[in-house]
Design an enzyme around this catalytic site. Structure first.
Site, mmCIF file in Angstrom:
data_model
loop_
_atom_site.group_PDB
_atom_site.id
_atom_site.type_symbol
_atom_site.label_atom_id
_atom_site.label_comp_id
_atom_site.label_asym_id
_atom_site.label_seq_id
_atom_site.Cartn_x
_atom_site.Cartn_y
_atom_site.Cartn_z
ATOM 1 N N LYS A 1 0.848 -1.193 0.000
ATOM 2 C CA LYS A 1 0.000 0.000 0.000
ATOM 3 C C LYS A 1 0.883 1.241 0.000
ATOM 4 O O LYS A 1 1.891 1.292 0.705
ATOM 5 C CB LYS A 1 -0.893 -0.040 1.252
ATOM 6 C CG LYS A 1 -1.973 1.030 1.320
ATOM 7 C CD LYS A 1 -2.808 0.828 2.591
ATOM 8 C CE LYS A 1 -3.899 1.860 2.768
ATOM 9 N NZ LYS A 1 -4.678 1.631 4.013
ATOM 10 N N SER B 1 -9.549 1.619 3.228
ATOM 11 C CA SER B 1 -8.691 2.397 2.360
ATOM 12 C C SER B 1 -7.652 1.569 1.604
ATOM 13 O O SER B 1 -7.084 2.047 0.636
ATOM 14 C CB SER B 1 -7.961 3.462 3.177
ATOM 15 O OG SER B 1 -7.109 2.845 4.135
ATOM 16 N N SER C 1 -9.426 -0.809 7.467
ATOM 17 C CA SER C 1 -8.937 -0.537 6.117
ATOM 18 C C SER C 1 -8.283 -1.709 5.396
ATOM 19 O O SER C 1 -8.044 -1.628 4.194
ATOM 20 C CB SER C 1 -7.965 0.643 6.137
ATOM 21 O OG SER C 1 -8.693 1.830 6.280
#
Ligand SMILES: [Mg+2]
Ligand SMILES: [Zn+2]
Lengths: 101, 462, 479
Positions: free
Chosen positions: B60, B135, B159
């Protein structure tokens, strides 16, 4: 929340809200604060605040220099040229920023 | 470890590498999971035979990997390169795994859709008109689409788990402090941790154990003292307030039925303080965020407008131009709840509620080995806010942010496909109870393994 | 402008916020070298530059020094200390919050005694807390150059209660405080180099009326400037009140070129630091071993040391003041005495000839070639009559120049006293033989001329002849 409060808060956060943002963000912030109000319904007397998930205490770092060659088990190495490259304006290893007086 | 074997060819076999490149360049255009990616020179990488050796993975883009950009999905960091590598990533690299790219996310991890990325749109591999969740939407989508066998995400309030559920894969939020946060761009420091998105339980477990460890660079890391892994009793959260969509409710029932069939003792549980979880969570998260994001001011790195005349102006312009509206909203909120005169009413009270929630969970874990609860009230929704407004999306964090408030581990497990869309459920265990989560998930995996979206292919590596 | 006499119509209240740079190897929260004189941005890393994803880690030594100082200042020591974030935007502060301490600093409610004139004064300490320094900005035309070598440097802040009553008293306190931190070995106390900084809060009011409107005074880079800044400010405030004006709460800067304080142009924005516990570092609970180390690091503090020197060695206040100023000197003094030297003689030598030599060579006593052992030996040679006082002064210079033991120098240069009567008699005979006219004159009663003969004898022996013997034998020969 009054507009005044919102602008004071924005200036503490070093944000400068434009007109449309004052409306949009202000509305969302107010909605969340209203939502937060429900917390007052709960009796929290006698409860200690939790500031850390697991309070393992006494983690200290030995006072020795990081020599950046990563020959130990600590993940403390870094790429110095990239740090200078990320600077928007670097002169003689100084980070240069405008300051018109 | 069969799952990972084929993946090693991406790095070790020139022919497979070529096919892989063709596969993902086509597919990735539709998904948009990666912000940056690369492949090594063919044949340059060797497999030493250990499980993660020569296995590619994605990270990420709010986790630092030296040499890659570290955009956090934000304009303010769009061109910033990480000068160092996060400890979790470093540990995986030391195990032989190889970072092939960085994945998209909601700006600074703030969101549940990845629509809040300032840089790119990420679609759900099952239906590109829908979101992959967030996210860590890019990481979950990349794994679900078969672009990487696993990807790292970060989980502040769900997330990793929520997008894993939206994409039909496993998503682990480890116990707070078990995986180092060094290199994880802070959003809410006391709540978040680096997590894993993977297609199988086995891979999730291997990655978790490879990346964790006490870190001298993170003084909040703790020793992993695993609790017994046996699971007999599963507490199941009773949800009957109508907050779940029909699809999610049906899928939840499916999972309960499976647990019973597998012979677990299923107990209904309730968490009285549940109603207060989201407000308390958002109070703490935004308060910490307001300080954590103060460092972005265009001075030493990042977006820096050329027309500023003073350092003050430069900082203000940089932040105004660099941050998206969701980020600004949360900074404002967090700044407000910390202001003198308001702090006791909001921030301190929220921290006390956190204590209460932990106490309630402790009581439950005294009776149950693990608990099961929903991940998210709906199946993957369409892009934009037409189905769920940004406020509703926040309220929907209720099931996931619980684990962040208590520090416990949580695992998203695929539950079913409803109308062609994946729906997952969540398991939580007491701190350091990750093995219990893997144990239940493995049993369920035998009944319902991670599904595959149309367009998914393993052909290139078979 | 000379010292201003403050209008004694008013009572003055001064409180200090003193920041000291701790003498650690590394910075407060990262492994970078704690040294800011180096080339710009060389002692920096992702942590102290506030990169995304980095975390602070507490320096063990700094934590220990914090407790050592708090203990020495008689504070109540925290059994569970933690850091907090102090939030405000500042171009030189990479994270735009300072990691500091607020609710649970290392120590609170202490005091420090110091001498002011003939009095011992006690100043209450509000708290002692650890924090980090910011970087430095150099203004250059229409741009500013940023150097972050200093960012993250370990700072200890000591906050006093407003117990000081004048600029003079504050100066005396600061000098005593500086001496204390140097005694403890935690800071070099150099205000001109910025390793010790002092901001002052000053207010005046009619006697009995309590604290007045507080003015914060900054930019005073020496104890002397602190005194002058406060004297000026007390006078200014008195004038305002005398003229019926009203004081405003503000921050003012001492302008050392103009000898005045000037209002700092600050934007009117209320500070709201939004302190909250630093989530990136757990609290610290000192254990028994840590506390034992803190006790171990305690030293006899300057004031106690001074009084001990006076009592034990019969030194006057001024003499003890001179000896105790540096801990190393006081230790040295006592070591020389332990080696058998006599206090007054040691003091006399230290304050005159030794000091002169040190000044000349720009050296400190403890790092000079004159070790306590050498010094004691020099005094002993003199005491035993092996060398005269005059020769001893020469030997002292030689010790500094040649970095050798006094006995070795005396031996090498043949400086030891001639005390063999036969040898002296031989030399006297020679001198008398060469100065027959003078001898004649002395014998005829011109005693003054005898001195000339003594001088000639000493010259002949390079000053080494034992003076008493010379007198005795010469008298015999002339009678
Ligand atoms: Mg301070
Ligand atoms: Zn550093």
């Amino acid at each position: 929340m009054k507009k005044e409060e919102l602008l004071t808060t924005a200036s503490l956060a070093l944000l400068e809200l434009e007109e449309g943002e004052v409306e949009r963000l202000g509305e969302e912030v107010a909605r969340m604060l209203d939502y937060f109000e429900m917390m007052t319904k709960l009796d929290v007397d006698g409860l200690e605040p939790t500031t850390h998930a697991f309070q393992k205490t006494n983690r200290l770092r030995a006072d020795v220099l990081n020599n950046n060659n990563n020959n130990n088990n600590t993940n403390n190495s870094f790429n110095r040229p990239l740090i200078m490259e990320n600077g928007n304006d670097v002169e003689d290893d100084f980070f240069v920023i405008p300051n018109v007086l | 470890m069969k799952d990972l074997e084929g993946w090693k060819k991406v790095l070790t076999d020139q022919d497979r590498a070529k096919k892989y490149r063709e596969y993902i360049t086509g597919w990735e255009k539709k998904i948009g999971s990666l912000l940056e990616w690369k492949l090594p020179e063919p044949g340059k990488y060797r497999d030493d035979g250990s499980p993660l050796s020569a296995v590619p993975f994605a990270v990420k883009d709010n986790i630092a990997v030296e040499g890659f950009k570290l955009t956090c999905g934000s304009k303010i960091l769009e061109y910033v390169k990480a000068p160092y590598t996060a400890t979790g990533v470093k540990n995986l690299q030391d195990s032989g795994a190889w970072v092939m790219g960085k994945t998209n996310l909601d700006e600074f991890g703030m969101g549940s859709s990845t629509d809040n990325s300032a840089l790119q749109k990420t679609n759900n591999p099952y239906d590109t008109s829908r979101v992959a969740g967030g996210s860590s939407g890019g990481s979950a989508a990349a794994v679900a689409a078969g672009i990487v066998p696993f990807a790292l995400g970060t989980d502040t309030g769900g997330s990793v788990r929520q997008p894993a559920g939206f994409c039909g894969i496993y998503g682990l939020k480890p116990t707070y402090g078990v995986v180092s946060r060094y290199g994880l761009t802070a959003y809410a420091s006391s709540l978040e941790v680096c997590g894993v998105c993977a297609r199988t339980v086995d891979t999730t477990r291997s990655v978790f154990h490879a990346m964790r460890g006490l870190d001298e660079m993170d003084q909040t890391t703790i020793d992993f003292e695993t609790v017994s892994s046996g699971v007999k009793t599963v507490g199941v959260l009773k949800v009957e307030d109508g907050s779940l969509s029909a699809e999610v409710a049906a899928s939840y029932e499916t999972s309960i039925a499976r647990l019973k069939k597998l012979g677990y003792e299923v107990r209904e549980i309730s968490i009285p303080a549940m109603d207060y979880v989201v407000p308390a969570y958002y109070t703490i998260a935004t308060a910490e965020a307001s300080a954590n994001l103060a460092r972005f001011n265009g001075m030493r790195y990042g977006l820096s407008p050329i027309f500023a005349e003073s350092p003050e102006d430069l900082m203000r312009y940089s932040r105004n131009m660099g941050f998206g509206e969701e980020v600004k909203t949360r900074i404002l909120l967090g700044t407000f709840v910390l202001r003198s005169g308001f702090q006791d009413q909001y921030y301190v009270r929220a921290q006390k509620i956190r204590t209460l929630i932990r106490q309630e969970l402790d009581e439950i874990f005294a009776e149950c080995d693990v608990i099961m609860l929903p991940l998210f009230p709906t199946a993957p929704f369409h892009h934009g806010q037409s189905e769920l407004t940004s406020f509703q999306q926040k309220q929907a964090d209720v099931y996931t942010c619980l684990a962040n408030m208590t520090g416990s581990p949580g695992l998203a497990v695929p539950s079913s496909l409803e109308k062609g869309l994946p729906v997952g459920v969540q398991f939580m265990a007491p701190p350091c109870g990750e093995e219990r989560l893997f144990s239940v998930a493995e049993e369920l995996e035998k009944v319902f393994p991670a599904p595959r979206p149309a367009g998914y292919s393993e052909e290139w590596r078979s | 402008m000379g010292d201003v006499l403050v209008n004694d119509k008013y009572e003055t209240f001064v409180g200090l916020e003193i920041h000291i740079h701790l003498l650690t190897e590394s910075k407060m929260f990262c492994g970078c070298k704690a040294n800011y004189g180096d080339e710009p941005n060389t002692n920096v890393c992702p942590v102290c530059l506030g990169y995304p994803g980095v975390l602070p880690t507490v320096n063990e030594r700094a934590m220990e020094m914090g407790y050592v100082v708090a203990r020495a200042l008689n504070c109540r020591l925290s059994r569970k200390t933690y850091f907090e974030r102090k939030n405000y935007f500042y171009p030189d502060m990479p994270k735009n919050y300072q990691i500091s301490q607020f609710q649970e600093p290392v120590g609170v409610e202490g005091y420090m005694d110091f001498e002011f004139g003939d009095e011992i004064k006690r100043i209450r300490i509000h708290d002692v807390h650890l924090e980090e320094d910011a970087g430095k900005m150099i203004h250059a035309g229409d741009m500013s150059l940023q150097d972050f070598n200093r960012a993250g440097y370990p700072l200890l802040e000591i906050v006093t209660e407003p117990d000081l009553k004048s600029g003079e008293e504050t100066e005396a306190f600061l000098r005593a405080f500086r001496r204390t931190v140097r005694y403890l070995g935690v800071c070099d106390g150099n205000m001109d180099e910025g390793s010790m900084k002092c901001d002052a809060n000053i207010s005046i009011n009619l006697p009995g009326a309590g604290l007045g409107t507080k003015v914060e005074l900054k930019n005073m880079n020496s104890p002397r400037f602190v005194r002058r800044g406060l004297q000026y400010e007390a006078q200014r405030q008195a004038s305002v009140l005398d003229e019926g004006g009203k004081l405003i709460q503000e921050t003012r800067l001492w302008n050392e070129n103009r000898d005045i304080t000037e209002s700092m142009r600050t934007k009117e924005m209320a500070n709201d630091y939004r302190y909250f516990p630093e989530p990136d570092m757990p609290p610290f609970c000192p254990d028994d071993a840590f506390m034992a180390a803190v006790e171990e690091a305690q030293v006899e503090l300057p004031l106690t040391r001074k009084h001990k020197l006076m009592r034990k060695y019969s030194l006057s206040s001024e003499q003890a003041e001179f000896i105790h100023d540096e801990k190393g000197n006081a230790d040295y003094f006592e070591r020389v005495l332990a080696l058998g030297a006599e206090a007054q003689s040691v003091y006399t030598w230290l304050s005159s000839d030794v000091q002169k030599e040190l000044n000349l060579l720009n050296m400190t006593l403890t790092r000079s070639p004159l070790s306590a052992e050498r010094f004691a030996e020099l005094l002993r040679l003199m005491e035993e009559g092996q060398i005269s006082g005059k020769i001893a002064k020469q030997v002292l210079i030689d010790v500094f120049e040649e970095n050798e033991d006094p006995s070795r120098i005396v031996e090498k240069k043949g400086l030891s006293q001639i005390s063999d009567p036969a040898a002296i008699a031989r030399i006297i005979d020679k001198v008398l033989g060469e100065n027959e006219q003078v001898v004649q004159a002395v014998r005829e009663g011109e005693q003054k001329q005898k001195g000339f003969l003594v001088g000639q004898i000493m010259k002949e022996t390079g000053g080494r002849a034992a003076p008493a013997l010379v007198q005795k034998i010469l008298s015999e020969k002339l009678s």
